[in-house]
Design a protein around this motif. Structure first.
Motif, PDB file in Angstrom:
ATOM      1  N   UNK A   1       0.825  -1.215   0.000  1.00 52.05           N
ATOM      2  CA  UNK A   1       0.000   0.000   0.000  1.00 52.05           C
ATOM      3  C   UNK A   1       0.854   1.258   0.000  1.00 52.05           C
ATOM      4  N   UNK A   2       1.923   1.273   0.786  1.00 52.53           N
ATOM      5  CA  UNK A   2       2.793   2.464   0.841  1.00 52.53           C
ATOM      6  C   UNK A   2       3.515   2.646  -0.487  1.00 52.53           C
ATOM      7  N   UNK A   3       3.951   1.565  -1.113  1.00 55.49           N
ATOM      8  CA  UNK A   3       4.605   1.676  -2.419  1.00 55.49           C
ATOM      9  C   UNK A   3       3.612   2.210  -3.461  1.00 55.49           C
TER      10      UNK A   3
ATOM     11  N   UNK B   1      10.709   4.681   5.099  1.00 54.82           N
ATOM     12  CA  UNK B   1      10.526   4.051   6.395  1.00 54.82           C
ATOM     13  C   UNK B   1      10.048   2.599   6.240  1.00 54.82           C
ATOM     14  N   UNK B   2       9.078   2.374   5.379  1.00 54.10           N
ATOM     15  CA  UNK B   2       8.521   1.028   5.263  1.00 54.10           C
ATOM     16  C   UNK B   2       9.513   0.072   4.603  1.00 54.10           C
ATOM     17  N   UNK B   3      10.304   0.579   3.638  1.00 52.66           N
ATOM     18  CA  UNK B   3      11.309  -0.282   3.017  1.00 52.66           C
ATOM     19  C   UNK B   3      12.406  -0.657   4.012  1.00 52.66           C
ATOM     20  N   UNK B   4      12.765   0.278   4.865  1.00 53.40           N
ATOM     21  CA  UNK B   4      13.776  -0.018   5.883  1.00 53.40           C
ATOM     22  C   UNK B   4      13.261  -1.064   6.865  1.00 53.40           C
TER      23      UNK B   4
ATOM     24  N   UNK C   1      10.197  -6.607  -0.033  1.00 49.55           N
ATOM     25  CA  UNK C   1      10.781  -5.284   0.176  1.00 49.55           C
ATOM     26  C   UNK C   1      11.965  -5.028  -0.748  1.00 49.55           C
ATOM     27  N   UNK C   2      12.841  -6.011  -0.882  1.00 51.40           N
ATOM     28  CA  UNK C   2      13.995  -5.842  -1.771  1.00 51.40           C
ATOM     29  C   UNK C   2      13.570  -5.728  -3.237  1.00 51.40           C
ATOM     30  N   UNK C   3      12.559  -6.479  -3.628  1.00 48.98           N
ATOM     31  CA  UNK C   3      12.096  -6.394  -5.025  1.00 48.98           C
ATOM     32  C   UNK C   3      11.521  -5.008  -5.312  1.00 48.98           C
ATOM     33  N   UNK C   4      10.667  -4.527  -4.401  1.00 48.84           N
ATOM     34  CA  UNK C   4      10.127  -3.179  -4.595  1.00 48.84           C
ATOM     35  C   UNK C   4      11.256  -2.149  -4.637  1.00 48.84           C
TER      36      UNK C   4
END
Length: 945
Positions: free
Chosen positions: A488-490, A506-509, A524-527
């Protein structure tokens, strides 16, 4: 006086007194003593020491005393097999007694004593009783055949009891016919060798239908079950069976009614679907099913489980009877939930109004589970009947206004599905949903709400603050909530890049550094990589169109439904699982493949059999059903797969914005500096983490373990082996390849269902080359909807060898959390050609001469082979070795002598005659002629590539 006195507490020394009474001459004392012994045996006291004295009491004319003695013998004969032999003479004598009750009692008792030594003496008395003049004795003997078959099937077949049992199908007494049918059905279901024993022909069916009207209710059930397995060849015969079975629909016994329904459902598939007779038969099926819903709650539940199957196949039967499925206030919860399920299956645009008003009423009940199911049913109605979507959404909004926590949460879950089904139609209710954020404490509801916020983030005010509030407790959320929040954040960042850089940072971290969940970390890494390298691709992936959602996703797959309809009125129809899934030793109706093929028996094919003997197997070998991979008897069970042990990650914190040049990106590099990209996202830049921190993720996107195919090594394109319909949303496509001297199964697993899949495992059936997986199957778990995963599975030859037809057939079972699915594929022979197949010239020449001309097969290729160097390269790359080359004749034809060896050690010799114009003839010689078509097709594929 009541017999309860015999269960009073025993006193010391009572066994001695009982023995004295048994040895006495007074019949009344003997009877009381045996009753006392039976009572002690019933409560668990060991009275086996009295066995010889009990046996001496067998020779009596008193029927009651004889029954008691036989009851004792059935219990203790297995623990006293040597002493049980003493009773054989009495059994044989009783089988010829003038009283038919004693004859039947004797043969029944002998059948219940599971002692091999006694079994041998049972044959002659049983044969006489099967031909006895009294029908009661014959019916008892018929059941005894099934018991004897369970003890010693080979003895039953050698003594011809199965033929005698089939003769009883023509008996004049319906009671005998019913027991014969039941016995034959029991034998055919439990014995692979007698699997076709229960198959009946037209004359036998007519005799059964004649006996049907005069049988007891359970006899009728046995007969109807046998008729349901019969498939008439003509429409007229099917219609005749329906006419004679239809009266059973009005029977008082629910089992008879359901068995009759089962027969009619089978016959309806044979009748023309547009015939008036079929429509009339459809109308006749509704009243008896409705009547079953006015009985006891337990019978109602069984009836509803069967009705659930029936309406999936033919909803028109009960479409006009929707009101009988309305829930009553005093129905048990299990009946209420089943009624709800059937109501949804019968929901149409004509009856949706009445159903919706009922469901809205149910949503105000006090039973939480029932309320949840009712709210979810409203959402299913909206998805199934498009014209009712507005009413359903309005009803859900009204329920949300009640502020009842569990109602609100369930409503939000189903509204998410409605948004999926009807995008851009009901966004006006999102503000109402946002007012209830504080009441969401269940993972499903929170994940659904976050999905709605992410999907419509460009239309919701203050969505950044709302998602930010969820991020505050990110580490404490359920994994499914974390995954939805990340996506959702992406989505929000892609739609509003200028104001949400800090939020996505923040969300990726959190997703990549502060979690131990490999799925969350991988996503997370793919995004991160998508955002940093190709924002346009990121938009296409993250903001892609969603697959169409359908109400039919919870329906059983057609093949399983058809099988369960063959088991109406049994436990299979209640569990909604085939009998082989829960009955040990049950022969599965559902085969891995539908065709019958000749196979070798266990005694004919072993792991030690040389490959050359494959050709010696007779082509008329009797087909044997493939073993179920779930059956413990077939070898190792499909085990649970261990999750991948992933290392911890210590990636440097990413930064968004700021300067820094665009670094060189290399997927194979061990590390990389800050990778930044700006531009289409409005100047926002995402710094990618070092790829070294991504090593070992287990994702096929970054997999480097699969070696590349050798040059010119033939690899067929992937084909679909299991489509999503058969796999309940799981699609498997694949191919076979040979790399580094090993055979690999390369497959793509795609989840086309609505929910995640996990716990994947694979198992092979016996095959011609003994192929088996070298290791456990690895598929990313969970595999989320619309997500493909590429995997490569090494194969070895350690499995059991069994000749298949065709020879290259491989039957596969794949398991996941949804179920077990079966499919068949063909192994190209060129993947089975080994690297050490090159022969010495002298050995080749002598072998070619030794093989008779009858072992030579020729084929003219349909395409020219002008480039000789290319031909040699292709053959050598696929382990077909050039032994010698000659140029002969005026037309300068080239002769290439080749050899190849299969993975099972079988050698094939070949000769290629290539004319100047390119016309080519392929000749093959080998000891095992049944592999020639397989090798021919492989060489054809290699040369034509």
């Amino acid at each position: 006086m009541s017999d309860a006195k015999y269960f009073t507490t025993t006193k010391k020394g009572e066994l001695a007194e009982l023995r004295a009474d048994l040895q006495g001459d007074k019949r009344d004392k003997k009877k009381d003593a045996i009753k006392k012994i039976i009572a002690n045996m019933t409560v668990g006291k060991d009275v086996s020491s009295l066995f010889p004295d009990i046996v001496n009491c067998m020779q009596t004319d008193n029927l009651e005393l004889k029954k008691l003695v036989y009851l004792y013998l059935m219990n203790y004969a297995k623990s006293q097999p040597d002493l049980a032999i003493l009773a054989v003479n009495t059994f044989s004598k009783d089988c010829e007694d003038p009283n038919p009750l004693i004859r039947a009692l004797a043969v029944r008792t002998m059948g219940c004593i599971r002692v091999d030594k006694i079994t041998e003496y049972l044959c002659d008395p049983l044969r006489k009783c099967l031909k006895d003049e009294d029908p009661y004795v014959r019916k008892t003997a018929a059941v005894c055949v099934a018991k004897l078959h369970d003890i010693n099937s080979q003895l039953v077949e050698e003594q011809g009891f199965l033929d005698l049992l089939r003769e009883l199908l023509s008996d004049s007494v319906p009671m005998v016919v019913a027991n014969a049918v039941a016995s034959l059905a029991e034998i055919s279901e439990t014995s692979p060798a007698a699997a076709d024993l229960g198959e009946l022909d037209t004359p036998a069916i007519n005799k059964l239908l004649t006996a049907l009207n005069e049988c007891t209710e359970w006899g009728q059930v046995f007969i109807l079950d046998s008729i349901s397995n019969y498939h008439p060849s003509e429409e007229r015969e099917a219609q005749s069976i329906c006419e004679r079975v239809t009266p059973r629909l009005s029977h008082a016994n629910a089992a008879v009614v359901l068995s009759a329904v089962k027969v009619l459902m089978q016959m309806m598939d044979i009748l023309p679907q547009d015939s008036g007779y079929l429509q009339g038969l459809t109308r006749k099926l509704a009243p008896p099913l409705v009547t079953l819903l006015s009985t006891e709650a337990e019978i109602q539940y069984v009836a509803l489980r069967n009705i659930n199957l029936i309406v999936q196949k033919r909803p028109e039967i009960l479409r006009d009877e929707i009101k009988v499925f309305f829930v009553k206030y005093n129905d048990p919860i299990y009946v209420k939930l089943e009624k709800l399920d059937v109501m949804i299956r019968l929901c149409t645009s004509q009856n949706i109004s009445s159903i919706l008003s009922e469901l809205k009423e149910y949503a105000t009940e006090v039973d939480v589970d029932f309320v949840r199911k009712s709210v979810r049913a409203i959402g299913r109605c909206a998805i199934k009947v498009e014209s009712s979507a507005d009413k359903c959404v309005s009803t859900l909004v009204d329920l949300i206004q009640t502020k009842v926590t569990y109602v609100v949460q369930e409503a939000i879950v189903v509204i998410k599905d409605i948004f999926r089904k009807y995008p851009n139609q009901y966004e006006g209710i999102i503000s109402t949903l946002c007012q209830n954020l504080d009441s969401l404490d269940e993972p499903d509801a929170r994940a659904s709400m976050i999905w709605i916020l992410g999907e419509y983030c460009d239309r919701i005010d203050e969505v950044e603050e709302i998602l930010g509030s969820f991020l505050e407790g990110f580490q404490d959320e359920n994994p499914q909530v974390q995954l939805q929040l990340l996506t959702a954040v992406v989505k929000l960042f892609l739609k509003k890049p200028t104001t949400t850089q800090e939020l996505v940072q923040m969300v990726l971290t959190k997703a990549t550094q502060d979690t131990d969940n490999p799925d969350l970390r991988d996503r997370g890494y793919i995004y991160w990589r998508l955002l940093s390298t190709d924002p346009a691709a990121a938009k296409e992936v993250v903001l892609a169109e969603k697959p169409v959602i359908s109400e039919e996703t919870d329906l059983l797959e057609p093949s399983l439904l058809d099988e369960l309809l063959c088991h109406i009125s049994t436990l299979a129809s209640v569990y909604h699982k085939p009998p082989s899934a829960f009955v040990e030793g049950k022969i599965p109706v559902r085969k891995i493949t539908l065709d019958k093929r000749p196979q070798q028996s266990e005694s004919e094919t072993t792991e030690d059999q040389p490959p050359e003997q494959l050709s010696a197997v007779s082509s008329d070998t009797q087909p044997t059903p493939p073993q179920d991979p779930q059956d413990p008897g077939t070898g190792d069970l499909l085990g649970d797969l261990l999750s991948l042990d992933l290392p911890s990650y210590n990636a440097a914190p990413p930064t968004i914005g700021g300067g820094g040049g665009l670094a060189e990106f290399d997927m194979l590099s061990g590390g990389i500096g800050g990778l930044q990209l700006g531009g289409p996202l409005g100047g926002g830049m995402v710094t990618a983490p070092p790829p070294a921190s991504m090593a070992g993720l287990g994702m096929d996107f970054f997999s480097l373990s699969a070696p590349a195919p050798q040059p010119n090594n033939l690899v067929a394109p992937k084909t679909v082996w299991l489509n999503s319909t058969q796999g309940k949303g799981l699609e498997i496509s694949g191919t076979f390849a040979r790399r580094n001297g090993k055979v690999f199964l390369d497959a793509t697993f795609t989840n086309k269902a609505l929910g995640p899949m996990s716990d994947f495992a694979i198992q092979f059936n016996k095959n011609s080359f003994g192929l088996a997986p070298a290791a456990q199957l690895y598929v990313q778990s969970p595999l989320f909807p619309n997500q493909p995963f590429n995997t490569s599975l090494e194969l070895v030859t350690g499995g059991v060898v069994m000749l298949m037809n065709p020879l290259d057939l491989l039957q596969v079972a794949v398991k996941n959390n949804v179920g077990v699915f079966y499919f068949s594929c063909n192994i190209p022979a060129y993947t089975l050609f080994v690297e050490d197949g090159k022969m010495d010239r002298k050995v080749f020449l002598s072998s070619w001469k030794e093989l008779p001309s009858s072992n030579e097969v020729q084929k003219t290729l349909s395409y020219p082979l002008a480039d000789l160097d290319s031909v040699k390269t292709k053959l050598e790359a696929n382990n077909v070795f050039i032994i010698a080359e000659r140029t002969v004749g005026e037309d300068m034809q080239v002769l290439l002598y080749v050899s190849t060896k299969l993975i099972n050690g079988l050698t094939v010799l070949g000769e290629l005659k290539i004319l100047r114009n390119g016309q080519t003839t392929l000749s093959l010689k080998t000891n095992a002629m049944n592999v020639v078509p397989l090798v021919q097709s492989s060489l054809d594929a290699i040369l034509s590539q």
